[in-house]
Design a protein around this motif. Sequence first.
Motif, PDB file in Angstrom:
ATOM      1  N   ASN A 153       0.791  23.413 -64.612  1.00  0.00           N
ATOM      2  CA  ASN A 153       1.053  22.156 -65.307  1.00  0.00           C
ATOM      3  C   ASN A 153       0.635  20.935 -64.497  1.00  0.00           C
ATOM      4  N   LEU A 154       0.607  21.051 -63.183  1.00  0.00           N
ATOM      5  CA  LEU A 154       0.239  19.902 -62.350  1.00  0.00           C
ATOM      6  C   LEU A 154      -1.166  19.395 -62.663  1.00  0.00           C
ATOM      7  N   PRO A 155      -2.212  20.245 -62.621  1.00  0.00           N
ATOM      8  CA  PRO A 155      -3.539  19.719 -62.980  1.00  0.00           C
ATOM      9  C   PRO A 155      -3.611  19.267 -64.433  1.00  0.00           C
ATOM     10  N   ALA A 156      -2.796  19.866 -65.301  1.00  0.00           N
ATOM     11  CA  ALA A 156      -2.773  19.431 -66.701  1.00  0.00           C
ATOM     12  C   ALA A 156      -2.290  17.995 -66.815  1.00  0.00           C
ATOM     13  N   CYS A 157      -1.241  17.653 -66.091  1.00  0.00           N
ATOM     14  CA  CYS A 157      -0.710  16.289 -66.130  1.00  0.00           C
ATOM     15  C   CYS A 157      -1.677  15.299 -65.490  1.00  0.00           C
ATOM     16  N   LEU A 158      -2.360  15.700 -64.440  1.00  0.00           N
ATOM     17  CA  LEU A 158      -3.346  14.833 -63.811  1.00  0.00           C
ATOM     18  C   LEU A 158      -4.497  14.538 -64.769  1.00  0.00           C
ATOM     19  N   ALA A 159      -4.983  15.594 -65.443  1.00  0.00           N
ATOM     20  CA  ALA A 159      -6.076  15.407 -66.395  1.00  0.00           C
ATOM     21  C   ALA A 159      -5.641  14.543 -67.573  1.00  0.00           C
ATOM     22  N   TRP A 160      -4.413  14.722 -68.026  1.00  0.00           N
ATOM     23  CA  TRP A 160      -3.882  13.923 -69.136  1.00  0.00           C
ATOM     24  C   TRP A 160      -3.802  12.446 -68.749  1.00  0.00           C
ATOM     25  N   ALA A 161      -3.285  12.170 -67.565  1.00  0.00           N
ATOM     26  CA  ALA A 161      -3.157  10.791 -67.116  1.00  0.00           C
ATOM     27  C   ALA A 161      -4.527  10.133 -66.971  1.00  0.00           C
ATOM     28  N   VAL A 162      -5.495  10.856 -66.425  1.00  0.00           N
ATOM     29  CA  VAL A 162      -6.855  10.308 -66.275  1.00  0.00           C
ATOM     30  C   VAL A 162      -7.456   9.987 -67.635  1.00  0.00           C
ATOM     31  N   THR A 163      -7.304  10.897 -68.599  1.00  0.00           N
ATOM     32  CA  THR A 163      -7.903  10.713 -69.922  1.00  0.00           C
ATOM     33  C   THR A 163      -7.396   9.455 -70.599  1.00  0.00           C
ATOM     34  N   TYR A 164      -6.074   9.295 -70.639  1.00  0.00           N
ATOM     35  CA  TYR A 164      -5.524   8.128 -71.339  1.00  0.00           C
ATOM     36  C   TYR A 164      -5.689   6.845 -70.531  1.00  0.00           C
ATOM     37  N   GLN A 165      -5.790   6.979 -69.227  1.00  0.00           N
ATOM     38  CA  GLN A 165      -6.066   5.784 -68.427  1.00  0.00           C
ATOM     39  C   GLN A 165      -7.495   5.306 -68.675  1.00  0.00           C
ATOM     40  N   LEU A 166      -8.422   6.223 -68.822  1.00  0.00           N
ATOM     41  CA  LEU A 166      -9.795   5.838 -69.123  1.00  0.00           C
ATOM     42  C   LEU A 166      -9.891   5.124 -70.468  1.00  0.00           C
ATOM     43  N   ILE A 167      -9.086   5.560 -71.432  1.00  0.00           N
ATOM     44  CA  ILE A 167      -9.053   4.865 -72.726  1.00  0.00           C
ATOM     45  C   ILE A 167      -8.586   3.424 -72.532  1.00  0.00           C
ATOM     46  N   GLY A 168      -7.562   3.253 -71.687  1.00  0.00           N
ATOM     47  CA  GLY A 168      -7.072   1.905 -71.405  1.00  0.00           C
ATOM     48  C   GLY A 168      -8.088   1.057 -70.670  1.00  0.00           C
ATOM     49  N   ILE A 169      -8.791   1.654 -69.718  1.00  0.00           N
ATOM     50  CA  ILE A 169      -9.820   0.914 -68.984  1.00  0.00           C
ATOM     51  C   ILE A 169     -10.939   0.476 -69.927  1.00  0.00           C
ATOM     52  N   LEU A 170     -11.285   1.359 -70.868  1.00  0.00           N
ATOM     53  CA  LEU A 170     -12.302   0.991 -71.863  1.00  0.00           C
ATOM     54  C   LEU A 170     -11.854  -0.209 -72.681  1.00  0.00           C
ATOM     55  N   GLY A 171     -10.599  -0.155 -73.154  1.00  0.00           N
ATOM     56  CA  GLY A 171     -10.089  -1.282 -73.927  1.00  0.00           C
ATOM     57  C   GLY A 171     -10.015  -2.555 -73.105  1.00  0.00           C
ATOM     58  N   GLY A 172      -9.609  -2.438 -71.842  1.00  0.00           N
ATOM     59  CA  GLY A 172      -9.513  -3.619 -70.993  1.00  0.00           C
ATOM     60  C   GLY A 172     -10.854  -4.221 -70.646  1.00  0.00           C
ATOM     61  N   SER A 173     -11.873  -3.386 -70.552  1.00  0.00           N
ATOM     62  CA  SER A 173     -13.196  -3.888 -70.178  1.00  0.00           C
ATOM     63  C   SER A 173     -13.922  -4.560 -71.339  1.00  0.00           C
ATOM     64  N   LEU A 174     -13.514  -4.282 -72.570  1.00  0.00           N
ATOM     65  CA  LEU A 174     -14.207  -4.841 -73.730  1.00  0.00           C
ATOM     66  C   LEU A 174     -13.683  -6.208 -74.143  1.00  0.00           C
ATOM     67  N   PHE A 175     -12.460  -6.536 -73.715  1.00  0.00           N
ATOM     68  CA  PHE A 175     -11.854  -7.783 -74.158  1.00  0.00           C
ATOM     69  C   PHE A 175     -11.338  -8.581 -72.971  1.00  0.00           C
ATOM     70  N   ARG A 176     -11.379  -9.886 -73.108  1.00  0.00           N
ATOM     71  CA  ARG A 176     -10.908 -10.767 -72.046  1.00  0.00           C
ATOM     72  C   ARG A 176      -9.392 -10.832 -72.017  1.00  0.00           C
ATOM     73  N   GLU A 177      -8.762 -10.823 -73.198  1.00  0.00           N
ATOM     74  CA  GLU A 177      -7.314 -10.914 -73.275  1.00  0.00           C
ATOM     75  C   GLU A 177      -6.690  -9.520 -73.220  1.00  0.00           C
ATOM     76  N   GLY A 181      -7.120  -5.644 -75.581  1.00  0.00           N
ATOM     77  CA  GLY A 181      -7.396  -4.324 -75.035  1.00  0.00           C
ATOM     78  C   GLY A 181      -6.291  -3.333 -75.344  1.00  0.00           C
ATOM     79  N   VAL A 182      -5.036  -3.813 -75.288  1.00  0.00           N
ATOM     80  CA  VAL A 182      -3.900  -2.946 -75.621  1.00  0.00           C
ATOM     81  C   VAL A 182      -3.986  -2.502 -77.075  1.00  0.00           C
ATOM     82  N   ALA A 183      -4.328  -3.431 -77.971  1.00  0.00           N
ATOM     83  CA  ALA A 183      -4.438  -3.087 -79.393  1.00  0.00           C
ATOM     84  C   ALA A 183      -5.505  -2.018 -79.614  1.00  0.00           C
TER      85      ALA A 183
END
Length: 212
Positions: A153-177, A181-183
């Motif tokens: 489960n440890l690598p599973a949780c690491l992979a899960w956190a990376v995946t959803y963090q990358l989604i957040g980074i994508l949203g944050g990089s596309l918008f100034r506010e 990005g959260v939306a």
Amino acid sequence: MILAAAAQVSPDSTQQAVGYPSLFLLVVVGALVPVVPTGALVSSAAVVAFHQTDTSPFALLIVFGVASLAAFCGDIGLYWLGQRGMRSRNGSRWLEAIRDRAPEERLARAQDKLRDHGVLVLVLSRLVPAGRLPVMLACLLAGMPLRRFARGNLPACLAWAVTYQLIGILGGSLFREPWQGVALAVGLTVVISAAPALWRRLRPRAAPSERA
């Protein structure tokens, strides 16, 4: 002196002091009671951290560490409670909650994958929407020890956190506010979570035409 010290505390520091423990608690609760959208929480936290990188270059790293640790603790806690239910004559409400969210068809597939791939299937179960609990129940029914479950489960949780963090980074990089990005991040996580259920609903309708 107290007022002077308080004035020196930046709003970002205060936000982080409150935000990280809140993120940890909510992800743990979401792992135990799978009604909290933990993926959206991690993505949203990543958006905010992305916009704070000028003041705190380690913000994204902290979000990753908090999210993965919280997911791991929540999964281990739920698995331990499930084991107690398996050993009890009357079961437990935690075990029943896992069973209710693991339909027979998904459980059968999870058991087949567990036999074929062992604990490696835990990594995919965390990344596939609604895949975590059927695999967890398959592990419980197979009598997998808690220690072995934790190793997978440890690598599973690491992979899960990376995946959803990358989604957040994508949203944050596309918008100034940050809120924009959260939306976007929340919208993407909702689409990802709803896609398997939508596919299952549309699949039977397409079946007759395929046979024809």
